[in-house]
Scaffold this motif. Structure first.
Motif, short mmCIF file in Angstrom:
data_model
loop_
_atom_site.label_atom_id
_atom_site.label_comp_id
_atom_site.label_asym_id
_atom_site.label_seq_id
_atom_site.Cartn_x
_atom_site.Cartn_y
_atom_site.Cartn_z
N ALA A 42 34.35 39.10 30.38
CA ALA A 42 34.96 37.87 29.87
C ALA A 42 34.75 36.67 30.80
O ALA A 42 35.09 35.55 30.45
CB ALA A 42 36.45 38.09 29.65
N CYS A 44 36.24 36.31 33.77
CA CYS A 44 37.51 36.01 34.45
C CYS A 44 37.40 36.37 35.93
O CYS A 44 36.56 37.18 36.32
CB CYS A 44 38.63 36.82 33.81
SG CYS A 44 38.83 36.47 32.04
N CYS A 52 42.92 33.61 31.76
CA CYS A 52 41.59 33.87 31.21
C CYS A 52 41.59 35.09 30.29
O CYS A 52 41.03 35.04 29.19
CB CYS A 52 40.61 34.08 32.36
SG CYS A 52 38.92 34.45 31.84
N THR A 53 42.19 36.19 30.73
CA THR A 53 42.09 37.44 29.98
C THR A 53 42.93 37.46 28.70
O THR A 53 42.47 38.01 27.69
CB THR A 53 42.50 38.65 30.84
OG1 THR A 53 43.86 38.50 31.27
CG2 THR A 53 41.58 38.82 32.04
N SER A 56 41.23 35.87 25.60
CA SER A 56 39.79 36.10 25.50
C SER A 56 39.42 37.21 24.52
O SER A 56 39.73 38.38 24.75
CB SER A 56 39.24 36.46 26.88
OG SER A 56 37.89 36.84 26.79
#
Length: 92
Positions: A42, A44, A52-53, A56
């Motif tokens: 991803a 991150c 971020c995660t 995503s």
């Protein structure tokens, strides 16, 4: 000049060094590997980078694939619990 390079590096290392405090000892090695690999896919910083995660699709898809092919049903259940804990919502 060298100080301008040192300060961002020090900030990054401080952030990275803080990660081990987030480690949950109940996480299996398989789940830990899937979380780490999915974060890389991803883009991150790490599995703890919830900004971020959490949103995503790439992280979610990589996690699902890794869990399906490598881990146990218990790991998948734990992954869902971790997602709720880290993101505040159940995984979609």
């Amino acid at each position: 000049m060298k100080l301008s390079i040192f300060l961002p590096l020090a900030a990054f290392l401080t952030l990275t060094a803080a990660e081990p405090s987030n480690i949950n000892d109940d996480i299996s090695p398989c789940l830990t590997r899937c979380l780490t690999e999915a974060a890389v896919v991803a883009g991150c910083i790490s599995q703890y980078d919830s900004v971020c995660t959490c949103p995503s699709p790439a992280f979610r898809d990589a996690m699902k694939m890794c869990l399906d092919y490598s881990c146990t049903a218990e790991d998948a259940t734990m992954a869902q619990e971790l997602h709720k804990e880290r993101c505040g919502t159940p995984p979609s």
